[in-house]
Design a protein around this motif. Structure first.
Motif, PDB file in Angstrom:
ATOM      1  N   ALA A 190     -11.391   1.696  -2.273  1.00  0.00           N
ATOM      2  CA  ALA A 190     -10.228   1.908  -1.744  1.00  0.00           C
ATOM      3  C   ALA A 190     -10.399   2.957  -1.850  1.00  0.00           C
ATOM      4  O   ALA A 190     -10.118   3.855  -1.368  1.00  0.00           O
ATOM      5  CB  ALA A 190      -9.852   0.790  -3.085  1.00  0.00           C
ATOM      6  N   ASP A 191     -11.443   3.881  -2.447  1.00  0.00           N
ATOM      7  CA  ASP A 191     -10.887   5.500  -3.045  1.00  0.00           C
ATOM      8  C   ASP A 191     -11.943   6.215  -1.708  1.00  0.00           C
ATOM      9  O   ASP A 191     -11.064   6.816  -1.202  1.00  0.00           O
ATOM     10  CB  ASP A 191     -12.205   6.336  -3.958  1.00  0.00           C
ATOM     11  N   ARG A 199      -8.976   5.842   0.322  1.00  0.00           N
ATOM     12  CA  ARG A 199      -7.888   7.469   1.095  1.00  0.00           C
ATOM     13  C   ARG A 199      -8.056   8.587   1.294  1.00  0.00           C
ATOM     14  O   ARG A 199      -7.093   9.054   1.190  1.00  0.00           O
ATOM     15  CB  ARG A 199      -7.397   6.973  -1.014  1.00  0.00           C
ATOM     16  N   ASP A 236     -15.142  -3.085  -3.699  1.00  0.00           N
ATOM     17  CA  ASP A 236     -15.391  -1.313  -3.879  1.00  0.00           C
ATOM     18  C   ASP A 236     -14.660  -0.105  -2.667  1.00  0.00           C
ATOM     19  O   ASP A 236     -14.640  -1.899  -1.628  1.00  0.00           O
ATOM     20  CB  ASP A 236     -16.699  -0.616  -3.961  1.00  0.00           C
ATOM     21  N   ALA A 280      -6.465   0.533   1.356  1.00  0.00           N
ATOM     22  CA  ALA A 280      -6.828   0.362  -0.324  1.00  0.00           C
ATOM     23  C   ALA A 280      -6.387  -0.624  -1.470  1.00  0.00           C
ATOM     24  O   ALA A 280      -7.252  -1.390  -1.848  1.00  0.00           O
ATOM     25  CB  ALA A 280      -6.275   2.010  -0.560  1.00  0.00           C
ATOM     26  N   TYR A 281      -5.249  -0.346  -1.318  1.00  0.00           N
ATOM     27  CA  TYR A 281      -4.613  -1.761  -1.916  1.00  0.00           C
ATOM     28  C   TYR A 281      -5.128  -3.630  -1.313  1.00  0.00           C
ATOM     29  O   TYR A 281      -5.292  -3.689  -2.654  1.00  0.00           O
ATOM     30  CB  TYR A 281      -2.846  -2.042  -1.595  1.00  0.00           C
ATOM     31  N   GLY A 320     -10.941  -7.117  -5.594  1.00  0.00           N
ATOM     32  CA  GLY A 320     -11.585  -6.409  -6.244  1.00  0.00           C
ATOM     33  C   GLY A 320     -13.240  -5.935  -6.148  1.00  0.00           C
ATOM     34  O   GLY A 320     -13.625  -6.348  -6.484  1.00  0.00           O
ATOM     35  N   ASP A 328       0.966  -1.095  -0.036  1.00  0.00           N
ATOM     36  CA  ASP A 328      -0.194  -0.277  -0.071  1.00  0.00           C
ATOM     37  C   ASP A 328       0.749   1.481  -0.021  1.00  0.00           C
ATOM     38  O   ASP A 328       0.611   2.568  -0.287  1.00  0.00           O
ATOM     39  CB  ASP A 328      -0.467  -0.046   1.038  1.00  0.00           C
ATOM     40  N   GLY A 348      -9.805 -12.485  -5.782  1.00  0.00           N
ATOM     41  CA  GLY A 348     -10.365 -10.942  -6.605  1.00  0.00           C
ATOM     42  C   GLY A 348     -11.374 -11.054  -7.685  1.00  0.00           C
ATOM     43  O   GLY A 348     -11.545 -10.209  -8.271  1.00  0.00           O
ATOM     44  N   ARG A 394       3.975  -1.379  -7.693  1.00  0.00           N
ATOM     45  CA  ARG A 394       3.727  -1.303  -9.422  1.00  0.00           C
ATOM     46  C   ARG A 394       5.049  -0.768  -9.828  1.00  0.00           C
ATOM     47  O   ARG A 394       4.822  -1.765 -11.090  1.00  0.00           O
ATOM     48  CB  ARG A 394       3.260   0.565  -9.071  1.00  0.00           C
ATOM     49  N   GLU A 431      -8.776  -3.056  -3.944  1.00  0.00           N
ATOM     50  CA  GLU A 431      -8.336  -3.604  -5.319  1.00  0.00           C
ATOM     51  C   GLU A 431      -7.780  -4.923  -5.161  1.00  0.00           C
ATOM     52  O   GLU A 431      -8.396  -5.486  -6.463  1.00  0.00           O
ATOM     53  CB  GLU A 431      -7.393  -2.636  -5.377  1.00  0.00           C
TER      54      GLU A 431
END
Length: 316
Positions: free
Chosen positions: A219-220, A223, A217, A208-209, A215, A107, A250, A312, A212
């Motif tokens: 995460a936003d 953050r 909802d 959040a990681y 799979g 994350d 996922g 990433r 995601e």
């Protein structure tokens, strides 16, 4: 998460590594850590334990001893234990990932290996991050009630027999779901409003990681400084097993599997006065009601100074 611009001068810092010898595959990486850091800091200490319940004590002692940077070397449970001691103090936290999933390290973008974590420490800046709190416990990724704590109990037995791996973790989901019988009845209180549920699983996310990766909802919302509270719609073993498998690989979606509550604080009351709670891979039995909240900017963590994301970049 809020960034600060100043790069840390590690050569002027007193640095202590808190290492969990029981994390991950239990490779002896103490020499690697010492070789990378000992000559790069003003003072270096490495304090190790194979007992997870001693990590918080070691971290608190390091704070009391006046170390500027305290590094957690181990998996998410190790990171959480050290963060619990450092939250709302002036100490900086470093992260050396050494577990199975390493969600907190991923994350933050510091990488997924000890070597990537050391590279971050040597060229780092501090970032203020939010943490979750349930009662007196700090958590970084998630807390859960119901089926998941029992999955962890099953996972421990599978790890002891077959070793740690992601496949063993997923297999523990299958085994634990077979033993699930009775769902919970609970009341969630958010901003004075009560909502009642009968469910086999409550999953309160701060990563959040991780959401995601699952799979799901939310995460936003995380953050933005909130909790994502996922309450499984399934009540019985077979449909819950389908949800758990979709989540583990996922393929899950909140509309079909979970009710989602977004909030920065809530209270959960359960029909049983004491519940087994899972928090960042560890387990604690706690008394209802459970008060859960976000402590914004409570932890200062070292991340790559140039703003890169090693997790990433490695996946690109």
């Amino acid at each position: 998460m809020r960034d600060t611009a100043d790069k840390v001068d590690l050569s002027a810092c007193r640095l202590c590594v808190i290492r969990n010898r029981g994390s991950g595959k239990q490779d002896d990486q103490a020499d690697t850590i010492r070789a990378a850091l000992q000559d790069r800091v003003a003072e270096f200490a490495l304090r190790e334990t194979s007992q997870g319940d001693q990590l918080g004590r070691l971290a608190r002692q390091a704070v009391a001893d006046g170390f500027d940077v305290i590094v957690a070397a181990g998996g998410d449970g190790t990171q959480s234990a050290v963060a619990g001691a450092l939250a709302e103090t002036d100490a900086l936290m470093g992260v050396l990932p050494g577990g199975t999933f390493n969600y907190f390290a991923r994350d933050l973008g510091v990488g997924e290996t000890i070597e990537e974590g050391l590279e971050t420490l040597l060229d780092a800046r501090p970032r203020a991050v939010d943490v979750g709190r349930i009662g007196d416990l700090v958590f970084l990724n998630n807390v859960s009630l119901g089926a998941y704590p029992h999955i962890l109990k099953t996972r421990e037995g599978i790890y002891k027999r077959w070793g740690r791996s992601r496949m063993a973790a997923y297999w523990s989901v299958l085994v634990a779901m077979r033993r699930l019988r009775n769902p919970m009845r609970l009341t969630a209180i958010v901003e004075g409003r009560e909502r009642r549920f009968t469910t086999a699983l409550v999953f309160i996310a701060r990563s959040a990681y991780q959401l995601e990766a699952f799979g799901l909802d939310g995460a936003d919302a995380i953050r933005a400084g909130n909790l994502a509270v996922l309450i499984a719609k399934a009540r019985k073993p077979l449909p819950l097993l389908r949800s758990a498998l979709r989540l583990a690989f996922g393929f899950s979606a909140k509309d079909s599997d979970f009710d989602l509550i977004v909030t920065d604080s809530l209270t959960i009351e359960t029909d049983r006065p004491r519940q087994l709670i899972a928090h960042d891979g560890e387990k604690t039995r706690m008394e209802s009601p459970f008060h859960v909240q976000v402590r914004q900017g409570a932890l200062r963590v070292l991340v790559p100074a140039d703003g890169s994301n090693k997790t990433r970049d490695a996946q690109a």
